[in-house]
Design an enzyme around this catalytic site. Structure first.
Site, PDB file in Angstrom:
ATOM      1  N   HIS A 171     -25.441 -34.570   5.259  1.00  0.00           N
ATOM      2  CA  HIS A 171     -26.693 -34.251   4.869  1.00  0.00           C
ATOM      3  C   HIS A 171     -26.716 -35.013   3.520  1.00  0.00           C
ATOM      4  CE1 HIS A 171     -25.060 -31.301   1.864  1.00  0.00           C
ATOM      5  NE2 HIS A 171     -24.261 -30.819   3.119  1.00  0.00           N
ATOM      6  N   GLU A 211     -22.214 -25.433   8.903  1.00  0.00           N
ATOM      7  CA  GLU A 211     -20.950 -25.689   8.023  1.00  0.00           C
ATOM      8  C   GLU A 211     -19.990 -24.723   8.093  1.00  0.00           C
ATOM      9  OE1 GLU A 211     -19.119 -27.490   6.400  1.00  0.00           O
ATOM     10  OE2 GLU A 211     -19.678 -28.462   4.648  1.00  0.00           O
TER      11      GLU A 211
END
Length: 207
Positions: free
Chosen positions: A16, A85
């Protein structure tokens, strides 16, 4: 194709865009931090290679990954919870440098565990690898080229699995910012490294 001639499915990962916590070097983990204004502007200037046009796109459920996908025009990306994550537990929002100062030798011993490094109430890189393995098996069996917008911890865990790096010392390839990373997945779900650090800045027009 693998050396034995069997088909290996392409699997491409990109991290990202930047957040305020990235700027401050804070551990984000599962904390749902959005992209910063600067991060949104940076992602808007990324360019995906044309060969990814027909890939099956996946995205982490966290907003910073989903926002990155939207800016890149990947509205078709499917949310994949296994790409979230690494869980940093009690250390989320803190800085590694500060933890090293505060914890001293305890932190040194923990970091020396490599794949088994674990934050309090958090997840180890090996845990993350185990979370990814069923997804890799699915990709390998479906034989559909796949790409994903995810996180640094996810990419590092997959890279370690593919390269044999035990996460002690520096990795053979240092992950760079604003890049995509290409792997190949065997029908058994075993990953191999194809090419790391392919820049998303400049070059071809975005798909």
């Amino acid at each position: 194709m693998t050396e034995t001639g069997s088909y290996a499915t392409p699997f491409v990962l990109l991290r990202h865009g930047p957040t305020e916590w990235n700027r401050d070097r804070r551990l984000q983990g599962r904390s749902d931090i959005p992209l910063s204004r600067k991060g949104r502007a940076e992602v808007a200037n990324w360019h995906l290679p044309p060969d990814l046009q027909d890939y099956n796109w996946l995205v982490s459920p966290l907003e910073r990954a989903r926002e990155t996908a939207r800016i890149l025009g990947l509205e078709q990306a499917r949310i994949e919870p296994r790409l979230i994550e690494m869980n940093w537990g009690e250390w989320e929002g803190q800085r590694i440098a500060d933890l090293r100062l505060a914890l001293g030798t305890a932190m040194t011993r923990n970091e020396a565990k490599g794949l088994d490094f674990r934050p309090p109430d958090g997840e180890s890189p090996r845990d993350l690898q185990e979370r990814l393995k069923p997804l890799l098996e699915e990709i390998g069996q479906e034989r559909r080229p796949t790409a994903a917008v995810c996180h640094r911890g996810v990419i590092r865990a997959l890279y370690a699995l593919a390269s044999g790096w035990d996460m002690t010392g520096k990795p053979p390839d240092r992950l760079k910012e604003a890049c995509l990373h290409r792997f190949a997945i065997s029908k058994e779900g075993i990953p191999t490294v194809v090419r790391m650090n392919e820049s998303l800045r400049g070059g071809e027009a975005r798909i």
